[in-house]
Scaffold this active site. Sequence first.
Site, PDB file in Angstrom:
ATOM      1  N   GLU A  22       3.026 -40.126 -18.244  1.00  0.00           N
ATOM      2  CA  GLU A  22       1.980 -39.360 -17.528  1.00  0.00           C
ATOM      3  C   GLU A  22       0.753 -39.136 -18.399  1.00  0.00           C
ATOM      4  OE1 GLU A  22       1.348 -38.888 -14.626  1.00  0.00           O
ATOM      5  OE2 GLU A  22       3.304 -39.712 -14.154  1.00  0.00           O
TER       6      GLU A  22
HETATM    7  C1  LIG Z   1      10.718 -44.084 -19.556  1.00  0.00           C
HETATM    8  C2  LIG Z   1       9.343 -44.326 -19.066  1.00  0.00           C
HETATM    9  C3  LIG Z   1       9.023 -44.068 -17.743  1.00  0.00           C
HETATM   10  C4  LIG Z   1       7.737 -44.330 -17.272  1.00  0.00           C
HETATM   11  N1  LIG Z   1       7.470 -44.163 -15.944  1.00  0.00           N
HETATM   12  C5  LIG Z   1       6.298 -44.656 -15.445  1.00  0.00           C
HETATM   13  C6  LIG Z   1       6.086 -44.714 -14.037  1.00  0.00           C
HETATM   14  O1  LIG Z   1       6.910 -44.272 -13.240  1.00  0.00           O
HETATM   15  N2  LIG Z   1       4.938 -45.281 -13.593  1.00  0.00           N
HETATM   16  C7  LIG Z   1       3.994 -45.785 -14.438  1.00  0.00           C
HETATM   17  O2  LIG Z   1       2.988 -46.298 -13.977  1.00  0.00           O
HETATM   18  N3  LIG Z   1       4.170 -45.728 -15.787  1.00  0.00           N
HETATM   19  C8  LIG Z   1       5.296 -45.179 -16.301  1.00  0.00           C
HETATM   20  N4  LIG Z   1       5.500 -45.140 -17.652  1.00  0.00           N
HETATM   21  C9  LIG Z   1       4.436 -45.605 -18.536  1.00  0.00           C
HETATM   22  C10 LIG Z   1       3.760 -44.477 -19.297  1.00  0.00           C
HETATM   23  O3  LIG Z   1       3.020 -43.670 -18.434  1.00  0.00           O
HETATM   24  C11 LIG Z   1       2.921 -45.126 -20.417  1.00  0.00           C
HETATM   25  O4  LIG Z   1       3.850 -45.631 -21.357  1.00  0.00           O
HETATM   26  C12 LIG Z   1       1.968 -44.147 -21.056  1.00  0.00           C
HETATM   27  O5  LIG Z   1       0.964 -43.774 -20.149  1.00  0.00           O
HETATM   28  C13 LIG Z   1       1.299 -44.699 -22.301  1.00  0.00           C
HETATM   29  O6  LIG Z   1       0.858 -46.020 -22.152  1.00  0.00           O
HETATM   30  P1  LIG Z   1       1.324 -47.124 -23.218  1.00  0.00           P
HETATM   31  O7  LIG Z   1       2.788 -46.990 -23.406  1.00  0.00           O
HETATM   32  O8  LIG Z   1       0.795 -48.431 -22.802  1.00  0.00           O
HETATM   33  O9  LIG Z   1       0.629 -46.675 -24.572  1.00  0.00           O
HETATM   34  P2  LIG Z   1      -0.833 -47.098 -25.084  1.00  0.00           P
HETATM   35  O10 LIG Z   1      -1.832 -46.840 -24.015  1.00  0.00           O
HETATM   36  O11 LIG Z   1      -0.763 -48.453 -25.656  1.00  0.00           O
HETATM   37  O12 LIG Z   1      -1.058 -46.041 -26.242  1.00  0.00           O
HETATM   38  C14 LIG Z   1      -0.486 -46.199 -27.543  1.00  0.00           C
HETATM   39  C15 LIG Z   1      -0.937 -45.021 -28.424  1.00  0.00           C
HETATM   40  O13 LIG Z   1      -2.362 -45.034 -28.543  1.00  0.00           O
HETATM   41  C16 LIG Z   1      -2.916 -43.799 -28.130  1.00  0.00           C
HETATM   42  N5  LIG Z   1      -4.165 -44.086 -27.425  1.00  0.00           N
HETATM   43  C17 LIG Z   1      -4.390 -45.031 -26.483  1.00  0.00           C
HETATM   44  N6  LIG Z   1      -5.663 -44.976 -26.069  1.00  0.00           N
HETATM   45  C18 LIG Z   1      -6.258 -43.969 -26.735  1.00  0.00           C
HETATM   46  C19 LIG Z   1      -7.564 -43.402 -26.746  1.00  0.00           C
HETATM   47  N7  LIG Z   1      -8.521 -43.866 -25.929  1.00  0.00           N
HETATM   48  N8  LIG Z   1      -7.802 -42.371 -27.581  1.00  0.00           N
HETATM   49  C20 LIG Z   1      -6.836 -41.881 -28.380  1.00  0.00           C
HETATM   50  N9  LIG Z   1      -5.591 -42.379 -28.414  1.00  0.00           N
HETATM   51  C21 LIG Z   1      -5.299 -43.398 -27.609  1.00  0.00           C
HETATM   52  C22 LIG Z   1      -1.876 -43.161 -27.218  1.00  0.00           C
HETATM   53  O14 LIG Z   1      -1.956 -41.746 -27.246  1.00  0.00           O
HETATM   54  C23 LIG Z   1      -0.572 -43.668 -27.836  1.00  0.00           C
HETATM   55  O15 LIG Z   1      -0.160 -42.815 -28.869  1.00  0.00           O
HETATM   56  C24 LIG Z   1       6.747 -44.831 -18.158  1.00  0.00           C
HETATM   57  C25 LIG Z   1       7.071 -45.049 -19.498  1.00  0.00           C
HETATM   58  C26 LIG Z   1       8.345 -44.819 -19.941  1.00  0.00           C
HETATM   59  C27 LIG Z   1       8.662 -45.150 -21.380  1.00  0.00           C
END
Ligand SMILES: Cc1cc2nc3c(=O)[nH]c(=O)nc-3n(C[C@H](O)[C@H](O)[C@H](O)COP(=O)(O)OP(=O)(O)OC[C@H]3O[C@@H](n4cnc5c(N)ncnc54)[C@H](O)[C@@H]3O)c2cc1C
Length: 597
Positions: A441
């Site tokens: 989220e």
């Molecule tokens: C168990 C599980 C259930 C999930 N359920 C859903 C679901 O139902 N539907 C759905 O759509 N998604 C879902 N997700 C996805 C989840 O919402 C994303 O994993 C999350 O939003 C982060 O995206 P990412 O993993 O690609 O991390 P990234 O976006 O790659 O981020 C990596 C790191 O970089 C930081 N970062 C990235 N951009 C910035 C910025 N501009 N400024 C500062 N810091 C930054 C982040 O804080 C993080 O620490 C789920 C994930 C998991 C693991």
Amino acid sequence: MAIYKGPTEDVLFLLDDVLRIGRYDNLPGFTDAAPDIRRAILEEASKFCEQVLTPLNRTGDAEGCARHPDGRVTTPNGFKEAFRQYGDGGWMGISAPVEFGGQGLPETLTVAVNEMMTSANMAFSMYAGLTQGALTALIVHGTPEQKATYVPKMVAGRWTGTMNLTEPHCGTDLGLLRTRATPQGDGSYRLTGSKIFISGGEHDLSENIVHLVLARIEGAQPGIRGVSLFVVPKILPAADGSLGRRNSVACGAIEEKMGIHGNATCVMNYDGATGWLVGEENRGINAMFTMMNGARLAVGVQGLALSEVAYQNAAAYAKDRLQGRALTGARFPDKVADPIIVHPDVRRALMTIRAFNESARALVLWTALQGDIAHRSPDDKARQAADDHMGLFTPVIKGVLTDIGFANTVVAQQVYGGHGYIAEHGMEQFVRDSRIAMMYEGTNGIQALDLVGRKLPKDGGRASQAFFGEVAAYVKAKSADEAMKRYVAPLAGALGDLQRATMWLAQNAPAAPDNAGAAATDYMHLFGLVALGYMWCRIAEAAQAKLSNGDGDAERMKAKLVTARFFMERMLPESGTHLARIQSGAASVMELPADEF
Ligand SMILES: Cc1cc2nc3c(=O)[nH]c(=O)nc-3n(C[C@H](O)[C@H](O)[C@H](O)COP(=O)(O)OP(=O)(O)OC[C@H]3O[C@@H](n4cnc5c(N)ncnc54)[C@H](O)[C@@H]3O)c2cc1C
């Protein structure tokens, strides 16, 4: 096995005595939630959690979900029957509009019930929570036909919902998404692309799964302004509302993961799947935000819920486990040793969790009540003020409650010593399950940036100034009150730190935005501390009133006052550390070149 009992009395105290929910009886649905109804709902929810969901938590974790060669996904034993009971019990639609089969009761009640369900079984509760979010988005943004087709079945728990945002190359930065939608000329679209990490994307709990999917209509501009929202059912509804043919959407895999094993986290492949636009073209993120804002609050509640269940177990264990003697001499000389609850360090751990849980619950219910006012009040000004509150507190609740909630599961695990590390007592599961709430989220880092970068300056700082003004007025009104001084004086200090931090950001971030980025997490936690401190003052005030009226459980009210003191003396002073970090600026954070890491 882990134990759990719903905090019914605490919720009722917060609603009746602290938030004085009776004031809102003029709002639609509130008179239907009279005090006896509220109690009955909470007691029934607590019973369902204790008898049905808690026993499935450990087994669900051990068993997990399975994807079969034909793409079917099965949930752990017992989940299907429990979900049927959940739907039949009307839990999905406590606050859904009556016209769609819901009970129309305040959302505040749903939030209180959802805390219980999440404590009892977070993995299970997610199937329901996402459905509540999806049906709300459809009610707000769907066409009359979409609402009629999907919402009643979702409210009944017969169909479930999901949110599909994330793709392999795009998580935080949703503007990068590639799933595309091609218009078919008959009002429908064909969706093609792959989504990952989709909670409840495929399972055996419901007859149908209603996916809300972000995709880019062919030819739409790149970036977030070219993204639209679609409803894509797993099974296409026939004209008479019955289930028709299978849509071209399938679960390609489920993730192996750290916790919430009973919740299927799916790779969802859309292979020319039929879907329909929800809301306006290219405004998908706005429509999805209806679901995401609700989901962010729900995830904040997950932090509280796991902290609560971890606390209940650690407190029970601390009264039972015999090790060592009290520093002041044996308390139980007839036993081989004293229970570990006599040790100040164990008490420090338990008090830390308890002082968070009770104030976090107050903050959640206060905010949920603001949500009800924002949606149901006939008064424009009241609606706007409540909406401001919701916007401001959503990232705070999501980020602070899940950071501290996770930390508290570790503190509770520590109370068990090595017995917390092994699986038998269930403590390591709480740690594993709660960890994801800090990430999904929108990661907590992103929540902090949302607070500092968007919510603080929004409308010239109207929402934050209203909150600071409310706390300052409260401090002023109570500072001469002898009984309240010990709570209000520390709150005044922390509010000063928060105002200084806000001023520092206003002066130092516009020309050097890294100062805001480097400060954001500390600012969010400083904000959270002040909000929780304010909640403790309001709780202490209500507890004192009950004590002087001789009304209710005196021991419980005295315990509230002690816990309020603990918070003021041992937790609120962290505001100074956050302020010092914020004022140090971004220099030491940003100086090293990237290849030095
Ligand atoms: C168990 C599980 C259930 C999930 N359920 C859903 C679901 O139902 N539907 C759905 O759509 N998604 C879902 N997700 C996805 C989840 O919402 C994303 O994993 C999350 O939003 C982060 O995206 P990412 O993993 O690609 O991390 P990234 O976006 O790659 O981020 C990596 C790191 O970089 C930081 N970062 C990235 N951009 C910035 C910025 N501009 N400024 C500062 N810091 C930054 C982040 O804080 C993080 O620490 C789920 C994930 C998991 C693991």
